[in-house]
Scaffold this active site. Sequence first.
Site, PDB file in Angstrom:
ATOM      1  N   ASP A 164       0.854  -1.182   0.000  1.00  0.00           N
ATOM      2  CA  ASP A 164       0.000   0.000   0.000  1.00  0.00           C
ATOM      3  C   ASP A 164       0.894   1.236   0.000  1.00  0.00           C
ATOM      4  OD1 ASP A 164      -1.930   1.913   0.232  1.00  0.00           O
ATOM      5  OD2 ASP A 164      -2.596   1.351   2.234  1.00  0.00           O
ATOM      6  N   PHE A 165       1.536   1.485  -1.140  1.00  0.00           N
ATOM      7  CA  PHE A 165       2.414   2.644  -1.274  1.00  0.00           C
ATOM      8  C   PHE A 165       1.666   3.763  -1.982  1.00  0.00           C
ATOM      9  CE2 PHE A 165       5.380  -1.059  -1.401  1.00  0.00           C
ATOM     10  CZ  PHE A 165       5.927  -0.852  -0.144  1.00  0.00           C
ATOM     11  N   GLU A 166       1.703   4.944  -1.384  1.00  0.00           N
ATOM     12  CA  GLU A 166       0.918   6.060  -1.895  1.00  0.00           C
ATOM     13  C   GLU A 166       1.784   7.223  -2.347  1.00  0.00           C
ATOM     14  OE1 GLU A 166      -2.600   6.824   0.321  1.00  0.00           O
ATOM     15  OE2 GLU A 166      -2.856   4.723   0.884  1.00  0.00           O
ATOM     16  N   ALA A 167       3.094   6.973  -2.451  1.00  0.00           N
ATOM     17  CA  ALA A 167       4.025   7.948  -3.000  1.00  0.00           C
ATOM     18  C   ALA A 167       5.028   7.185  -3.861  1.00  0.00           C
ATOM     19  CB  ALA A 167       4.736   8.711  -1.891  1.00  0.00           C
TER      20      ALA A 167
END
Length: 334
Positions: A164-167
């Site tokens: 869950d990487f958001e960058a």
Amino acid sequence: MAPSLSKMAAGALALAPSVLAGFKSDGQDNISVYWGQNSANGADTQGRLQTYCDDNGVDIINVSFLIGLKDPSTNFASAGDKCTAIEGTQLLRCPEIEEDIAYCQEQGKTIMLSLGGATYAEGGFESEEQATTQAQAIWNLFGSPTDSENRPFGASVIDGIDFDFEATTQNMVPFANKLRELMDADTSKQYLLSAAPQCVFPDAAMNEMLDGQVSFDFLNVQFYNNFCGVINFSNPNAWNFNVWDEWAKGASKNPDVRVLIGVPASEKAGGGYVDATALAPIVADTKQYSSFGGIMTWDMSTLYENEGMLEGIRTALGGGRNATSLRFARRGLY
């Protein structure tokens, strides 16, 4: 050496099925929920993990988050209050979660460890070598090498890893593929790899992994906090599940990957919330796509606070259940 389980947890491990239960690779009725961040933000709104395993409303629980990968560290919000620091590391030793993972797996739940989250700021790895080294280190901490040191969940073994990487990140392909290699080498059970991209396609943070380079079993696509979310289902210029279905059938390394519609569990959990009544026709329409795999929701604390949401999701997916047992389980939170 990792500390041993309590007698209760050890018994649960002994009884746990060797064939993975919970996630259904050929099903359209999976329910995936994130646990560990207490987005309801109340003193008692996040129950211990096993609270959510005594009913059949949820198939996959994503324990969140491992927030550091280079120097592994965890954050489980209020659940971390019952953990203790592991000397010389940024990790917590969590015997209650260890016990609960074993218990939940005995109940047929799939327990994933989610990596990243909104506060993840490392940006990936400096090199492929560092990425594969850290994949091995994280597998030792949470996977099947239960004799490794400093394991937060002791002898309990997760069922897979969720990204869950958001960058923007770098060198995540070798990291993910090394984890997949380690999982596949353990034939004692099936392990899963999943990711939680934004619905905007291509995903800014994880497109390299999603572009046919990593074999994912399912995606928890975040159809919220974005123009392409469920709130705009009636707008064909916004709602884009068809694009993700095309990805699943074309660009995905795994042609049998399942795509779950991710939604906020309540208004306080994220932007673009729709209630279970509004979600039902969205599910009915999306079942036309062969890649559709069910519903993901963020997060467990707000899902249980929002009475009727989980029952409504299950009904929309075609898996009606005993609401009495769910109400009983909910009372166990407090």
